[in-house]
Enzyme design. Structure first.
Site, short mmCIF file in Angstrom:
data_model
loop_
_atom_site.label_atom_id
_atom_site.label_comp_id
_atom_site.label_asym_id
_atom_site.label_seq_id
_atom_site.Cartn_x
_atom_site.Cartn_y
_atom_site.Cartn_z
N ASN A 115 0.82 -1.23 0.00
CA ASN A 115 0.00 0.00 0.00
C ASN A 115 0.84 1.27 0.00
O ASN A 115 0.76 2.11 0.88
CB ASN A 115 -0.99 0.00 1.17
CG ASN A 115 -0.32 -0.14 2.52
OD1 ASN A 115 0.84 -0.56 2.61
ND2 ASN A 115 -1.02 0.20 3.57
N ASP A 326 3.66 -5.78 11.76
CA ASP A 326 2.78 -4.81 11.10
C ASP A 326 3.34 -3.40 11.34
O ASP A 326 2.60 -2.45 11.62
CB ASP A 326 1.33 -4.91 11.59
CG ASP A 326 0.37 -4.12 10.70
OD1 ASP A 326 0.82 -3.55 9.68
OD2 ASP A 326 -0.82 -4.06 11.03
ZN LIG Z 1 -3.51 -4.86 7.77
#
Ligand SMILES: [Zn+2]
Lengths: 443, 306
Positions: A115, A326
């Protein structure tokens, strides 16, 4: 450059090693590993004598020796879920700063989510990331390609071409594929290339407008809630689709008790599914956002004590095989604003080890079990050669002082993202050396 | 004095502190009844109304309160759109402080903004409504009004009807009324009453007739038309049919029950005019009391010494 790490406590789950020993590194590769007081050792028995001979005399002086007595030696950690923000959001993080944060945290392989801007949905973007990483990266960077073009959930991205260019898995992380047929196609199509599909499980229609876990705290803080069901519904959908298609499904950042149960059920049924969680999901509850601290705003949101306990059980019984960070760096200005307007994410690379080692102190996991979830397991899922001290592999090694106590201070992060809810926490266990492809970094 | 810099919410107040504010407001209420409605108490201080969300009613009430205490008042309205484009929230607040503000009255559509700014500002922050979190001065003026009418709040049955989930007025009232010893009933469709709220020592009713039975105070909330589009209820007609305050329903409450509304009202939807304008209605008194309560809050915060 020749490096000899002596008398460290070596733990390498890929070879079942857990004992004191030495590692010899030459030309950026692990040449030899020798463990003394355990049965396990490598096949390199014969070479040992040879290299000993070679190491005599003048050559011995070229060898840099690291005395690892009292230290623990692991394969460099593999983080299968990071956001490096480049290209497009260099003010949040770059490949250079993100990989520096990685090695400082003990990670020598990071898999970066697509992203970015542009989205990594095309081989040209993959190629850019690979080139940038080769030039400026402090460790191995393996890109994760987008499942759909622009992460819009409408058309499949060129998964085959992107794999060829270096993508090792596919995900629309942050923009989950809401259309079940599209997700089915992705799980089917990806089989041709034997790559995992990583699912950020969130039913966007149910989580709409939500900024924290739904519960009494969201009510009393006036913050819109995201029910655990928003995650569970998609976990279950994707499990069913994995069963239908036989695709390789990996569930990202499991945050709820229900998701753990669903993954456990799927595994019992023999469905090909793996799962990860992140340190914040077993370290913090929704209480962390009570004072509107956007540094604790993350998606999926921090949940409850009960979820933490379930995640720990899931880690313990192997339902959750991976701990990933993350790592989601953001600029301080973006976090210092209205809670509901601030972006989600925690800068996680530099606190992951300290937080995860608490699981060992709490006897949730043994140290080798923990390291397995940070090295061998993610490597297996991603189908990569990393997270091992096998002879001949890249010298990706982290040497940790397990007793080193420290206070988390984000100002000292190598990452540009200082966004952490763990600021001020007292943790134990820090890397003192990281070898990334044979290059030695001392902290 | 409160020994607090800010008034962020009722959550952060004890029953004693609430009572102190109400008692103090009583004194100011008397001032407001006089011919000359101004006191020199805070002369030389500056109040800034920093409103990121338009509200003429609340802003005017704070403005009058500040003026009656002899502070200088500046109205600083910032449409949220311009904040998104340029200056950050924190910058705006720091600018306002640099103008010399001693009190910054903040209204914002995001919950927690007053809390965030209070940490960054030396000035006293007063929450004039943040998102769907709290509207503390509204709850204080409601408590003041109830106390004035009923003598005490302890033991009263108080029914709040409407969109509890999205109402900061309801939230602040629930906290304050529970702290002051009332028995709080919440009435509305299940879509507008979060299930978790039942953990807060309140009684939830979905049938208005059951909830109003024997109540001492009926408080109804403004219903936001846009909730209809999000599926919280099918139509305003159906809402008012099921949860509107009508004479038949009000008759179920105690004979001397009072009716309250924080305004602005949607007549014919959550309340019919006969009730809004009827003898039990204290809606206009709420408005007057709002000034007194806001004066009390400013006065009590002015004593804070760091
Ligand atoms: Zn995610």
């Amino acid at each position: 450059m020749k490096i000899l790490i002596t008398q460290g406590h070596i733990i390498d789950p890929s070879q079942g090693i857990d004992g004191t020993g030495d590692i010899y590194i030459e030309g950026g590769k692990i040449k030899e590993i020798r463990v003394r007081n355990r049965e396990q050792r490598t096949e390199g028995k014969e070479q040992r004598g040879k290299s000993k001979e070679r190491r005599s005399g003048e050559e011995a002086r070229e060898i840099q020796t690291i005395d690892a007595r009292g230290l623990t030696v692991f394969p460099g950690f593999v983080d299968m879920h990071v956001h490096l923000r480049e290209p497009g959001f260099e003010y949040k993080e770059t490949i250079r700063t993100g990989t520096l944060a990685a090695i400082k945290g003990g990670f020598t392989t990071v898999c970066c989510m697509p992203n970015t801007n542009p989205v990594n949905d095309h081989a040209s973007v993959t190629e850019f990331i690979m080139r940038k990483a080769a030039q400026e990266g402090y460790c191995a960077v393996l890109p994760i390609g987008a499942i759909t073009k622009g992460q819009k959930g409408r058309e499949l991205a060129e998964i085959g071409t992107m794999k060829h260019e270096g993508c090792i898995a596919f995900s629309d992380d942050g923009q989950p594929v809401m259309n079940s047929l599209m997700m089915r196609r992705a799980l089917e199509y990806s089989k041709a290339f034997n790559v995992p599909v990583i699912s950020h499980c969130e039913d966007l229609t149910l989580s709409e407008g939500g900024v924290m876990n739904e519960g009494l705290i969201s009510v009393t803080r006036g913050l819109r809630g995201i029910p655990a069901e928003a995650e569970m519904i998609m976990v279950f959908r994707d499990i069913l689709l994995a069963e239908l298609t036989g695709g390789k499904l990996h569930i990202a950042h499991v945050s709820t008790e229900g998701s753990v149960d669903l993954v456990r059920y799927a595994k019992k049924r023999g469905i090909q599914v793996t799962a990860e969680t992140c340190p914040h999901y077993f370290s913090l509850t929704e209480k962390a956002v009570e004072a509107y601290d956007a540094n604790a705003k993350v998606n999926p949101p921090l949940r409850t004590e009960r979820d933490i306990e379930a995640i720990k059980r899931g880690l313990q019984d192997g339902t959750i095989e991976v701990i990933a960070t993350d790592h989601a760096p953001h600029h301080a200005d973006e976090k210092l604003r209205e809670f509901d307007q601030a972006p989600s994410g925690i800068s996680g690379l530099e606190t992951a080890l300290g937080l995860s080692l608490r699981l060992v102190d709490e006897k949730v996991l043994t140290l080798p079990q923990l390291i397995e979830k940070m090295t061998l397991n993610p490597s297996k899922i991603m189908g990569i050669r990393a997270g091992t001290l096998n002879r001949g592999s890249d010298a990706d090694i982290v040497i940790v002082d397990r007793e080193k106590e420290y206070t988390v201070s984000p100002e000292q992060f190598a990452s540009k993202g200082k966004n952490t809810p763990f600021s001020g926490w007292e943790l134990r266990g820090l890397p003192v050396f990281t070898l990334s492809r044979g290059k030695l970094h001392e902290w | 004095m409160l020994n607090k810099k800010d008034l962020l919410g009722i959550k952060e107040l004890s029953a004693e502190e609430i009572t102190l504010i109400l008692d103090t407001a009583g004194g100011f209420r008397d001032v407001l009844g006089r011919d000359i409605k101004k006191v020199p108490t805070l002369r030389g201080k500056t109040t800034v109304n920093l409103f990121f969300e338009p509200s003429t009613r609340t802003r005017t009430s704070f403005e009058l309160a500040a003026k009656r205490l002899s502070t200088d008042v500046i109205n600083f309205s910032v449409p949220t759109s311009s904040v998104v484009k340029g200056e950050s929230l924190i910058d705006t607040a720091l600018t306002v402080q640099a103008l010399g503000a001693d009190f910054i009255i903040i209204r914002h559509s995001s919950s927690g903004v007053p809390h965030l700014l209070a940490k960054k500002l030396r000035a006293s922050v007063i929450n004039a409504g943040d998102g769907i979190n709290e509207h503390p001065t509204q709850a204080l003026l409601d408590a003041f009004t109830i106390r004035e009418k009923k003598g005490t709040i302890k033991g009263l049955h108080i029914a709040i009807v409407g969109d509890i989930a999205h109402s900061r007025v309801a939230k602040s009232n629930i906290y304050s009324l529970i702290k002051l010893g009332a028995r709080v009933r919440l009435i509305g469709p299940p879509t507008l009453i979060p299930a978790e709220i039942a953990d807060m020592n309140v009684k939830v009713f979905h049938k208005i007739e059951e909830g109003l039975k024997g109540a001492d105070v009926l408080m109804t909330l403004r219903i936001q038309m846009e909730r209809q589009d999000k599926g919280f209820f099918p139509s305003t007609e159906e809402y008012s049919k099921n949860w509107g305050l009508t004479p038949d329903r009000v008759a179920l409450a105690k004979e001397d029950a009072i009716v309250m509304h924080p305004g602005p009202m949607n007549r014919g939807i959550e309340i019919v005019s006969e009730i809004a304008d009827g003898p039990r209605s204290v809606i206009l008194e709420q408005v007057t009391n709002g000034i007194a309560v806001r004066m009390a809050v400013m006065y009590l915060l002015s004593g804070y010494r760091r």
